[in-house]
Design a protein around this motif. Sequence first.
Motif, PDB file in Angstrom:
ATOM      1  N   LEU A  20       0.818  -1.204   0.000  1.00  0.00           N
ATOM      2  CA  LEU A  20       0.000   0.000   0.000  1.00  0.00           C
ATOM      3  C   LEU A  20       0.855   1.258   0.000  1.00  0.00           C
ATOM      4  O   LEU A  20       0.533   2.242  -0.683  1.00  0.00           O
ATOM      5  CB  LEU A  20      -0.933  -0.006   1.214  1.00  0.00           C
ATOM      6  N   MET A  24      -6.615   4.844  -3.337  1.00  0.00           N
ATOM      7  CA  MET A  24      -7.917   4.490  -2.764  1.00  0.00           C
ATOM      8  C   MET A  24      -8.345   3.089  -3.219  1.00  0.00           C
ATOM      9  O   MET A  24      -8.813   2.279  -2.413  1.00  0.00           O
ATOM     10  CB  MET A  24      -8.977   5.520  -3.159  1.00  0.00           C
ATOM     11  N   ASN A  25      -8.181   2.813  -4.516  1.00  0.00           N
ATOM     12  CA  ASN A  25      -8.539   1.485  -5.026  1.00  0.00           C
ATOM     13  C   ASN A  25      -7.656   0.401  -4.424  1.00  0.00           C
ATOM     14  O   ASN A  25      -8.128  -0.690  -4.102  1.00  0.00           O
ATOM     15  CB  ASN A  25      -8.424   1.455  -6.549  1.00  0.00           C
ATOM     16  N   ASN A  46      -6.131   0.502  -1.513  1.00  0.00           N
ATOM     17  CA  ASN A  46      -6.500   0.344  -0.106  1.00  0.00           C
ATOM     18  C   ASN A  46      -7.733  -0.548   0.037  1.00  0.00           C
ATOM     19  O   ASN A  46      -7.768  -1.455   0.875  1.00  0.00           O
ATOM     20  CB  ASN A  46      -6.777   1.717   0.506  1.00  0.00           C
ATOM     21  N   SER A  47      -8.737  -0.296  -0.799  1.00  0.00           N
ATOM     22  CA  SER A  47      -9.962  -1.105  -0.752  1.00  0.00           C
ATOM     23  C   SER A  47      -9.675  -2.551  -1.164  1.00  0.00           C
ATOM     24  O   SER A  47     -10.115  -3.494  -0.499  1.00  0.00           O
ATOM     25  CB  SER A  47     -11.026  -0.502  -1.675  1.00  0.00           C
ATOM     26  N   GLY A  48      -8.927  -2.711  -2.258  1.00  0.00           N
ATOM     27  CA  GLY A  48      -8.637  -4.051  -2.754  1.00  0.00           C
ATOM     28  C   GLY A  48      -7.807  -4.876  -1.783  1.00  0.00           C
ATOM     29  O   GLY A  48      -8.100  -6.057  -1.541  1.00  0.00           O
ATOM     30  N   SER A  79      -7.569  -4.416   1.466  1.00  0.00           N
ATOM     31  CA  SER A  79      -8.374  -4.684   2.664  1.00  0.00           C
ATOM     32  C   SER A  79      -9.315  -5.866   2.432  1.00  0.00           C
ATOM     33  O   SER A  79      -9.454  -6.739   3.302  1.00  0.00           O
ATOM     34  CB  SER A  79      -9.180  -3.444   3.055  1.00  0.00           C
ATOM     35  N   ILE A  80      -9.975  -5.893   1.272  1.00  0.00           N
ATOM     36  CA  ILE A  80     -10.883  -7.000   0.951  1.00  0.00           C
ATOM     37  C   ILE A  80     -10.112  -8.310   0.846  1.00  0.00           C
ATOM     38  O   ILE A  80     -10.535  -9.351   1.379  1.00  0.00           O
ATOM     39  CB  ILE A  80     -11.640  -6.706  -0.358  1.00  0.00           C
TER      40      ILE A  80
END
Length: 246
Positions: free
Chosen positions: A77, A165-166, A168-170, A172-173
């Motif tokens: 990240l 942002m993408n 971080n989301s990816g 985390s998932i």
Amino acid sequence: MKKWITNNYRLSRLFILEQVREPLTLFWTLIAPPLLFVFLNLDPLVSGAATTGWYEEQASWYLSYLALSVSLFGFALYFVGRRESGFIKSFIQGKEAKALFLSAQISASLLLSCFCFIVFIVITTVAFGVSPLDALTRFAIPFLIIMVTFVWSALFISVLPLTFMNANSGISIFFMALLMFSIAGFKANIPALSYLNLFNPLSIATQFMASGGLHSVESIGTIALMTALGGVGLVRMKTSPTWSRQ
């Protein structure tokens, strides 16, 4: 060579300070693992029934979690963040600069993970009455091998055209999915779930940490694939921010 080592040290130090100043990073990598270990094992703590064998079996999963979280959030990240800020494109020019940056980034993640590893071992062994020295000796090399493997494979993110942002989301998932499958594998004896966990990096690391090896073709193949993806990331690393290509 001396100049390169000095520059690597200075850059690694800056990267470590950057992560240490982030409260959430400190919580999830330094404070959360030992606290979770203590609170989720209160019965052995209160009864004093903890043994060295029990501790090693339990600690393997938490140390694997620690290695995975540092690799994904402390390395991958942050790499995307530095690319999106324009830092990499502006300052990483040429193969030598690229090698220096990656070396410092990897060194920072490894040093941070080793510090968190020592803190975890000391706190949990003292709490459960296990020898800290024995635990450090037992887990040091397996943890370092897992950490290097995870960080190396996380280089693959440098190929993906992701914004911070993408990413971080990816991440985390992806992290939560691995976490849930691994925990579910401990709680339920379901053959299909056990088989899926043979491909789960978190479960593979736990098995390696506990037994000192890999005992399935699926897990060995997964590690080989992760190593290959890291190589792809090294060769085809994108240095331009995603927004600069839009």
